[in-house]
Design an enzyme around this catalytic site. Structure first.
Site, mmCIF file in Angstrom:
data_model
loop_
_atom_site.group_PDB
_atom_site.id
_atom_site.type_symbol
_atom_site.label_atom_id
_atom_site.label_comp_id
_atom_site.label_asym_id
_atom_site.label_seq_id
_atom_site.Cartn_x
_atom_site.Cartn_y
_atom_site.Cartn_z
ATOM 1 N N ASP A 1 -1.654 -23.275 -19.855
ATOM 2 C CA ASP A 1 -1.556 -22.209 -20.727
ATOM 3 C C ASP A 1 -0.258 -21.622 -20.482
ATOM 4 O OD1 ASP A 1 -2.259 -20.366 -22.898
ATOM 5 O OD2 ASP A 1 -2.931 -19.154 -21.189
ATOM 6 N N ASP B 1 0.615 -17.785 -21.769
ATOM 7 C CA ASP B 1 0.448 -16.348 -21.940
ATOM 8 C C ASP B 1 -0.405 -15.915 -20.709
ATOM 9 O OD1 ASP B 1 2.150 -16.407 -23.929
ATOM 10 O OD2 ASP B 1 0.804 -15.459 -25.250
#
Length: 658
Positions: free
Chosen positions: A444, A446
């Site tokens: 991922d 963020d």
């Protein structure tokens, strides 16, 4: 099973009239209990307090002196009893072996029929097994005496009896080899192709012999006629026969012995043990080495192929030469012992797992104590422990043996509670070939590869940061659908200048260890991807900065003049389902299995991706995500992912610096 009960059970397999000549293990054990233990030098430490010489209480020196005086008498009596038992066994062996030798001389082995030779050979093997059972009892009782008395006389005693006929009879060994040769000659294998009774072809009879031997759990419990009867018979006359096509010793009872020496001279100890193995008729089944600074323990599992106990005499001499402590464990029944590598816990119906425990501030004694008690409660065995970090102890890799009927969901929940209470991560993985052979990592973006949430950064420039952050928090905690949350947040960005993306790129803060981890993984051939619920311009920037191979994210729609955002997205939304799909697509494209995939994320929209991967890691994730993920890292740096793959700090440095 207690050895006394085991010994009584094994004696039932021998002629009734022999049993009185076996070592009386039970009476010797009783003597240790009643006369040795009460006078042990292994004192109760809780009662050892300093007392002045003028105290009326028993002084420490007086206590030791009193017990030494009593032990001098009691241990002497014990040794007299033990000598009597060993002499009894030795005399019996001499009498029975002489009888067999005389019988062999009178009957002339060469003139014996196959059946007569087989029966006489069985008699010799049975006698040897009977005496070896008593020898095993001797080893056990000496260990028990040394343990409870605080004295160390076992090694010297065993060295002393090595000269007894009990341990070896050259004449009986000669007779045994003659009988074996006779049986093998009468039952010689057929080298050429033959036709067996059922009409099938046998290309090489030695294969059948080998197969027959493998089908028996233990040659020590298979009678010779039974074993030989398993060798296929030819209906035609043997042609091109070979008398000595396999060694007779292969058919002898195989005694397994676990030998270990502990001492300060590592390589010398290994060398002296292996030299003894080479000089005697034994086979090395397995070995292992453990080291504590200069002190090492070298253990060897061997199979004896003769009854020459001189091996143990030589081992005792070698052990003393190198200041070592010798111990060995003899098992008469080999069917239930040592079916695993000797470094493994010898239990069946178990699953091997690895557990990585991690706390960058250091593993506290309280956590390690609670962790060990947790394993004991669950009947989980520790087979190996390896420190992975340098400096203060903060990461340890455990190899565990877990009962296969354990309730893993309950285990996972209790492990999560233990981990949380100590702020220490525990990652449990199957101990298999895929643990260190991962090939793809999907991140991922963020709050994982970077410390910011990019949509919040855009919102900050648009003046709607509070509104967007509130919706983001609801989505990350799984309280609203991601697609709906994205639609609401993007709508708030309508009219924001596109140029803010360049400003955000220049101010991105990469998570500590992100560059280190990606560079190290690329060095060993990993493919790396970022799959983000954020936006593609920033995902591509992260891809280029870290040297990733793939980048997927959402695309913001731009006004026709290319200057502002319209408050909408273009193309498929990268939500939880899309992330999991993209992970699988990349894996297929790179021709790796899902077991070889690692996924790292922090939000609820990462859960499906984490579940799809062979190793899903919740990195500083929200509580709900941590509870559901199979592995967690709640430390500051992403480089700790390497620990979960079993890499040490030294390994990681080599990967990064090379």
């Amino acid at each position: 099973m207690k050895f006394g009960k085991y010994l009584r059970g094994r004696k039932e397999n021998f002629p009734i009239e022999w049993r009185e000549y076996s070592i009386d293990y039970d009476s010797l054990k009783l003597y240790i209990k009643t006369d040795i233990i009460p006078n042990t030098l292994k004192l109760n430490l809780s009662q050892m307090t300093w007392k002045p010489t003028d105290s009326n209480e028993l002084h420490f020196i007086d206590l030791v002196s009193s017990r030494l005086s009593t032990l001098q008498v009691k241990t002497t009596e014990f040794l007299v009893k033990l000598d009597s038992e060993i002499q009894k066994v030795s005399n019996f062996f001499v009498k029975e072996s002489n009888s067999l030798i005389k019988k062999g001389e009178e009957q002339n082995v060469d003139t014996l029929s196959e059946n007569e030779a087989s029966k006489m050979l069985e008699s010799i093997i049975t006698l040897e097994k009977f005496v070896f059972l008593s020898y095993t009892g001797l080893v056990k009782i000496l260990k028990k005496h040394d343990k409870h008395s605080g004295l160390n006389i076992g090694e010297a005693y065993l060295y002393r009896i090595a000269s007894l006929t009990l341990t070896k009879s050259d004449s009986l060994l000669i007779l045994k080899k003659s009988l074996m040769k006779k049986v093998v000659q009468d039952f010689s294998p057929i080298a050429s192709t033959t036709i067996i009774n059922n009409g099938t072809k046998l290309e090489n009879n030695s294969t059948a012999i080998s197969s027959s031997k493998r089908s028996s759990t233990s040659l020590g419990t298979t009678t010779l006629p039974t074993l030989l009867s398993k060798i296929p018979q030819s209906t035609t006359s043997p042609t091109n026969t070979k008398k000595d096509s396999f060694p007779p010793l292969d058919l002898l009872p195989h005694q397994k012995v676990l030998v270990s020496i502990t001492g300060p001279h590592g390589t010398d100890i290994i060398g002296c043990v292996l030299e003894c193995m080479a000089n005697h008729d034994c086979e090395i089944e397995d070995f292992m080495l453990s080291r504590l600074y200069h002190d090492v323990t070298f253990g060897v599992l061997i199979t004896l192929r003769s009854n020459d106990i001189d091996l143990f005499k030589d081992l005792a001499e070698a052990s003393r030469k190198w200041d070592g402590t010798l111990s060995f464990d003899v098992h008469d029944d080999n069917r239930t012992h040592y079916t695993f590598p000797i470094e493994d816990a010898p239990y069946e119906n178990r699953i091997k797992y690895t557990a990585t425990v991690l706390n960058q501030k250091g593993l506290s004694p309280q956590f390690l104590n609670d962790w060990t008690k947790f394993l004991l409660k669950e009947k989980i065995s520790i087979e190996k422990m390896q420190r992975l970090n340098e400096g203060k102890l903060s990461c340890v890799d455990y190899k565990l043996s877990i009962p296969n009927n354990i309730e893993f969901e309950r285990l996972r929940q209790e492990l999560f509670a233990l981990s949380t209470s100590h702020s220490t991560d525990v990652a449990l993985q199957l101990y298999d070939v895929f643990r260190k052979h991962k090939r793809l990592v999907v991140f991922d973006m963020d709050s994982t590869l970077i410390q910011q949430e990019v949509i919040d950064e855009i919102a900050r420039h648009a003046g709607v940061v509070k509104e967007v952050a509130g919706i983001t928090e609801l989505a990350m905690n799984g309280e609203i659908d991601f697609k709906e949350s994205l639609r609401r947040r993007v709508a708030l960005l309508k009219g924001t200048p596109v140029e803010v993306l360049q400003t955000i790129k220049e101010n991105l803060i990469f998570t500590d260890g992100a560059h280190f981890l990606c560079k190290a993984l690329k060095k060993i051939g990993f493919k790396l991807a970022v799959i983000s619920g954020g936006f593609i311009p920033l995902a591509r920037h992260v891809k280029n900065e870290l040297g990733l191979d793939y980048a997927f994210a959402n695309q913001l729609k731009v006004s026709s003049d290319g200057l502002t955002f319209t408050g909408e997205t273009v193309g498929p939304i990268v939500d939880a389902e899309r992330k999991a799909e993209l992970l699988e697509v990349i894996a297929q494209a790179e021709n790796v299995t899902l077991d070889q995939v690692i996924a790292v994320g922090d939000g609820a929209n990462d859960l499906l991706m984490l579940a799809k991967a062979g190793l899903g890691i919740a990195f500083n994730a929200k509580p709900r995500v941590q509870e559901k993920a199979r592995a967690r890292i709640n430390q500051k740096s992403l480089r700790y992912v390497l620990y979960l793959l079993g890499y040490t700090d030294e390994d990681s440095k080599q990967l990064f610096d090379s």
